[in-house]
Design an enzyme around this catalytic site. Structure first.
Site, PDB file in Angstrom:
ATOM      1  N   HIS A 138       0.751  -1.054  -0.062  1.00 19.73           N
ATOM      2  CA  HIS A 138       0.282   0.107   0.081  1.00 19.73           C
ATOM      3  C   HIS A 138       0.666   1.416   0.012  1.00 19.73           C
ATOM      4  O   HIS A 138       0.254   2.269  -0.329  1.00 19.73           O
ATOM      5  CB  HIS A 138      -0.908   0.033   1.336  1.00 19.73           C
ATOM      6  CG  HIS A 138      -1.982  -1.189   1.288  1.00 19.73           C
ATOM      7  ND1 HIS A 138      -2.629  -1.471   0.492  1.00 19.73           N
ATOM      8  CD2 HIS A 138      -2.023  -2.029   2.344  1.00 19.73           C
ATOM      9  CE1 HIS A 138      -3.416  -2.419   0.635  1.00 19.73           C
ATOM     10  NE2 HIS A 138      -2.905  -2.779   1.819  1.00 19.73           N
TER      11      HIS A 138
HETATM   12 ZN   LIG Z   1      -3.462  -7.690   3.137  1.00 16.06          ZN
END
Ligand SMILES: [Zn+2]
Length: 326
Positions: A138
């Site tokens: 992320h």
């Molecule tokens: Zn994950």
């Protein structure tokens, strides 16, 4: 084909991966000590071979190497306790001095990023490597989110390219089978035609980053509660397509165990057997196509998450280690 023969599989692990923070596991489903728990559990099952095959990152990734991907402004922002607390979704951490958060949370992830680079190098040399940390998918150039601070895959690619171990035009495959969409590496891969991205994820949970989805080459969003049959069918359908998009010099496989049925965040409801089947399908596809692979552990949330990581690691060494009949 660039897969070496004989295969020399490596495990990449350091006790410095562990996040020791005042009972963190009571505040968040993430078990900060799962790295050492997984490695020790695997050692109990496998014996001394795992020690012989383990490479240990010597130190955290350097600021200079991080700056190949992240901006100086972003690295400065990581000195804000409030910003770090927000990225790990624990507002109470904002009250701690930034130096404490850096030492206890960020430094272990800088070790994990070195681990990804080490695993990539070991894969290029010996075909297969498994980093017990990494897969911080992320993190993007200027944003930390979802417990991810450093874009370990892209930092590793930058280091390998700078060292002349990868060259322009050599294609890289990213297979992201963590339960969450890998929006960070997808955002970072814009404008880099050498990267080919496969992502299977739970479409009903964080991050639902529709702009980042446009960069995925093979995009397979799945509903919550997908279960074994549908999950493995989707995987079996797409894997045979991959070699046709190559040739690939190297693959990164984010083998997140948060697809597991007892995981507290992933929601895909996949059994332990099907999780190992997933790893077998991916790794045998890459092996038979001659694509070296760095496996990254990715996400996994719950007090017993480490056992799923250890099972995956044991499968990896039983299949390709000393006792394998290849
Ligand atoms: Zn994950």
């Amino acid at each position: 084909m660039s897969f070496p023969n004989p295969i020399d599989p490596r495990v990449v692990y350091s006790s410095a991966y562990d996040i020791h923070f005042l009972g963190l596991e009571r505040l968040h489903p993430f078990d900060g000590r799962k790295f050492t728990r997984a490695w020790r559990y695997a050692r109990r099952l496998l014996g001394p071979e795992i020690e012989r095959r383990t490479l240990c990152p010597r130190g955290p990734i350097s600021r200079e190497q991080l700056l190949a991907v992240h901006t100086p402004e972003y690295l400065a922002r990581l000195r804000s306790s409030r910003y770090v607390a927000q990225a790990v979704e624990m507002p109470g951490l904002a009250w701690f001095p930034a130096a404490v958060l850096d030492c206890r949370i960020l430094r272990p992830m800088r070790f994990g990023t070195t681990g990804t680079l080490l695993a990539a190098r070991a894969a290029l040399q010996g075909g297969l490597a498994y980093n017990l940390a990494g897969g911080y998918h992320h993190a993007s150039q200027e944003e930390a989110e979802g417990f991810c601070f450093y874009a370990d895959i892209h930092v590793s690619l930058a280091a390998l390219r700078q060292a002349g171990e990868l060259h322009p035009g050599e294609r890289i495959l990213i297979i992201d089978l963590d339960a969450h969409q890998g929006n960070g590496h997808e955002r970072l891969s814009r404008g880099d035609p050498d990267l080919f991205i496969v992502d299977l994820y739970n479409r009903d949970i964080y991050p639902q980053d529709f702009a980042a989805r446009r960069r995925i080459n093979i995009d397979r969003p799945l509903p919550s509660g997908t279960g074994d049959t549908r999950y493995l069918r989707v995987l079996r359908d797409l894997l045979p397509q991959l070699p046709g998009h190559g040739p690939f010099k190297l693959a990164f496989y984010i083998a997140g165990t948060d697809i597991y049925e007892a995981d507290l965040l992933g929601g895909l409801n996949i059994s332990g057997d099907a999780l190992l089947t997933r790893d077998r399908l991916v790794l045998t596809t890459l092996q038979s196509a001659g694509i070296p692979v760095a496996v990254l552990a990715g996400g996994g949330y719950g007090p017993r998450s480490y056992q799923q990581v250890a099972n995956s690691l044991c499968y990896f060494l039983e299949q390709w280690g000393d006792r394998a009949s290849r």
